[in-house]
Design an enzyme around this catalytic site. Structure first.
Site, PDB file in Angstrom:
ATOM      1  N   HIS A  38      20.971  13.397 102.397  1.00  0.00           N
ATOM      2  CA  HIS A  38      21.213  13.281 101.112  1.00  0.00           C
ATOM      3  C   HIS A  38      22.516  13.980 100.701  1.00  0.00           C
ATOM      4  O   HIS A  38      22.672  14.061  99.623  1.00  0.00           O
ATOM      5  CB  HIS A  38      19.964  13.293 100.348  1.00  0.00           C
ATOM      6  CG  HIS A  38      19.451  14.756 101.079  1.00  0.00           C
ATOM      7  ND1 HIS A  38      18.523  14.696 102.002  1.00  0.00           N
ATOM      8  CD2 HIS A  38      19.587  16.160 100.548  1.00  0.00           C
ATOM      9  CE1 HIS A  38      18.247  16.127 102.281  1.00  0.00           C
ATOM     10  NE2 HIS A  38      18.899  16.825 101.505  1.00  0.00           N
ATOM     11  N   CYS A  39      23.070  14.537 101.556  1.00  0.00           N
ATOM     12  CA  CYS A  39      24.196  15.417 101.065  1.00  0.00           C
ATOM     13  C   CYS A  39      25.480  14.929 101.609  1.00  0.00           C
ATOM     14  O   CYS A  39      26.307  14.553 100.958  1.00  0.00           O
ATOM     15  CB  CYS A  39      24.019  16.984 101.534  1.00  0.00           C
ATOM     16  SG  CYS A  39      22.513  17.751 100.976  1.00  0.00           S
ATOM     17  N   ILE A  40      25.587  15.048 103.175  1.00  0.00           N
ATOM     18  CA  ILE A  40      26.940  14.953 103.635  1.00  0.00           C
ATOM     19  C   ILE A  40      27.457  13.572 103.680  1.00  0.00           C
ATOM     20  O   ILE A  40      28.719  13.384 103.345  1.00  0.00           O
ATOM     21  CB  ILE A  40      26.918  15.393 105.222  1.00  0.00           C
ATOM     22  CG1 ILE A  40      26.332  16.948 105.480  1.00  0.00           C
ATOM     23  CG2 ILE A  40      28.210  15.320 105.787  1.00  0.00           C
ATOM     24  CD1 ILE A  40      27.038  17.634 104.396  1.00  0.00           C
ATOM     25  N   ILE A  78      27.073  11.499 101.181  1.00  0.00           N
ATOM     26  CA  ILE A  78      27.421  11.402  99.655  1.00  0.00           C
ATOM     27  C   ILE A  78      28.111  12.085  98.904  1.00  0.00           C
ATOM     28  O   ILE A  78      28.967  11.916  98.258  1.00  0.00           O
ATOM     29  CB  ILE A  78      25.925  11.283  99.120  1.00  0.00           C
ATOM     30  CG1 ILE A  78      25.064  10.249  99.674  1.00  0.00           C
ATOM     31  CG2 ILE A  78      25.719  11.442  97.570  1.00  0.00           C
ATOM     32  CD1 ILE A  78      23.356  10.178  99.425  1.00  0.00           C
ATOM     33  N   ASP A  79      28.058  13.357  99.105  1.00  0.00           N
ATOM     34  CA  ASP A  79      28.778  14.629  98.079  1.00  0.00           C
ATOM     35  C   ASP A  79      30.412  14.094  98.162  1.00  0.00           C
ATOM     36  O   ASP A  79      30.917  14.083  97.042  1.00  0.00           O
ATOM     37  CB  ASP A  79      28.444  15.920  98.682  1.00  0.00           C
ATOM     38  CG  ASP A  79      27.026  16.112  98.278  1.00  0.00           C
ATOM     39  OD1 ASP A  79      26.798  17.321  99.042  1.00  0.00           O
ATOM     40  OD2 ASP A  79      26.358  15.458  97.855  1.00  0.00           O
TER      41      ASP A  79
END
Ligand code: SAJ
Length: 446
Positions: free
Chosen positions: A285-287, A289-290
């Site tokens: 949910h981070c890499i 998307i951010d």
């Protein structure tokens, strides 16, 4: 100076002075809005530091479980959490009017991407609206959700200013990126350095003073935009380097070079190099998307973030590359994909966790099913997955490995009996070098 101005300065100075004192003597009433994998551990740390903490969440089920003192976040253990709830230090509510009685509030809500890869700011907007509705003099507001540079001053601040109260004087506003890494055995909320930047220097100073009460290291920066960009640099750095090493895997595959051996040997360089490893694609949910928050904002600023787009393309192509590997491996065994039984080992987006969000395993399963394969999976942490309208239940590993025409290792969880997988599998595509120590003609590596 006019008496009115003097009066206002005195009032403003007292707002900051009063808050400073409450933070320092821990009488400040702390709020955390959003009780997920970021908010819950943060609330616990401030309660452990001696503050009275109120968690706020829209999901009543979460609020109820929280108030029963049972943690739903693996990194927060019940033997720490439950006594804090029982002592009254920690409580949760779904009633946003609780903000009226708070001195500080941290916004820890999701910032996902829409299908069009545009930022979905709806959670930040509703949180900001709720705080604006209950804003009062002396409140310190901190946004923690990963977002594009400019969110705090362009989106949140105007909503709070609409109250007529003045930032840096009557209320205080900062950005402080969350850096929670779920399941990380070494780094948890208390010992991960905390960057914080405010709209004004007084905001920064109060934000830093606040975090210092509960966290080991605080890193003040000059503005909210710097703080917003820090997090995006951190995660974009990872995403682009993973994209680079995935491209290296594609090149080495074509040149018949063992990319894993190349990386291990390059990693012996004691400076100027940091190993990343190829894989089946980018999950979490981070890499994945951010970085698209950054590329979206840079387009608005009139500049193309080409590295991000290119890395996104390469990382996004890895599931297809894995399926090509399966296709060729079955072909070499004179088996068509259509009708073959393909068993997926590991569906979580990375090892030793149960999170399947954005997991490349899902893409691989969809592609294989589209080609007519009969796909099963097993994962020690995942019991079932949803593929479009289907729910796939996890199978027992070894019988499935034995019966499958091809096994694909997508997540290299520790503690899996890979020796038996090699012994009993007919054909194994290893996308993570999980079978590093094994030599067998039945193993196909990325
Ligand atoms: N991946 C690769 N090759 C690599 C590293 C990762 O293919 O060399 C893949 C993983 O399998 C996964 C995806 O990339 O599918 C993301 O992996 P990750 O290790 O970056 O894990 P995340 O998504 O949990 O990232 C979090 C981030 N933490 C925060 O944003 C606070 C990231 O900044 C951390 O560096 C990372 O954890 C970590 O180091 O564990």
């Amino acid at each position: 100076m006019s008496s009115e101005l003097l009066e206002r300065n005195t009032a403003q100075a007292s707002a900051a002075a009063k808050l400073r004192e409450k933070i320092a003597n821990k009488s400040a009433r702390v709020g955390v809005l959003g009780l997920g994998y970021v908010g819950l551990p943060l609330a616990v740390e401030f309660a452990r530091a001696g503050f009275e903490v109120v968690g706020i969440d829209v999901q009543q089920a979460k609020v109820d479980q929280f108030n029963r003192g049972t943690s739903y976040i693996k990194d927060v253990k019940d033997d720490v959490f439950s006594p804090l709830v029982k002592s009254g230090k920690l409580r949760a509510t779904s009633d946003f009017s609780a903000i009226r009685d708070l001195d500080t509030i941290d916004i820890c809500v999701p910032t996902p991407l829409r299908k069009t890869k545009d930022p979905d700011m709806s959670f930040v907007v509703s949180a900001s609206d709720a705080i604006a509705e209950h804003l009062h003099p002396g409140l310190l507001v901190m946004l923690e959700s990963t977002t594009y540079p400019g969110t705090t001053d362009e989106l949140v601040l105007p909503k709070l200013n609409a109250s007529g109260l003045r930032v840096g004087e009557d209320f205080f506003l900062c950005f402080s990126p969350e850096r929670v890494d779920p399941g990380n055995p070494k780094f948890q909320t208390a010992n991960i350095p905390k960057v914080v930047g405010g709209i004004t220097s007084t905001c920064t100073e109060l934000g830093a003073l606040f975090y210092k009460q509960a966290l080991e290291t605080v890193v003040p920066v000059s503005s909210t935009r710097v703080a917003e960009m820090v997090k995006l640099l951190e995660n974009t750095f990872r995403m682009i380097n993973i994209g680079l090493v995935n491209e290296m895997a594609l090149l080495c595959d074509r040149m018949n070079i063992d990319v894993w051996e190349v990386i291990d040997a390059a990693a012996t360089k004691p400076f100027g190099f940091m190993p990343f490893y190829p894989g089946p694609g980018l999950g979490g949910h981070c890499i994945p998307i951010d970085p698209f928050y950054l590329s979206w904002k840079s387009k608005e600023a009139g500049i193309e973030a080409r590295f991000i787009e290119l890395a996104g393309y390469i990382n996004g192509r890895m599931p297809e590359f894995v399926v090509e590997k399966v296709l060729y491996a079955l072909n070499d065994a004179t088996k068509p994909v259509r009708g073959s039984h393909v068993h997926i080992l590991g569906t979580a987006y990375k090892k030793d966790i149960d999170d399947v969000r954005e997991s490349p395993a899902l893409d691989i399963i969809i592609l294989l099913r589209h080609m007519g394969a009969n796909v099963t999976f097993s994962d020690p942490y995942v019991k079932k997955i949803r593929i479009n309208d289907d729910v796939l239940e996890a199978q027992e590993m070894l019988p499935a490995v034995e019966s499958a025409d091809c096994v694909v290792i997508v997540t290299d969880h520790r503690g899996v009996d890979y020796k038996s997988v090699v012994e009993r599998g007919k054909l194994i595509v290893d996308t993570r070098n999980a079978l590093k120590g094994f030599r067998s003609s039945k193993i196909v590596r990325l």
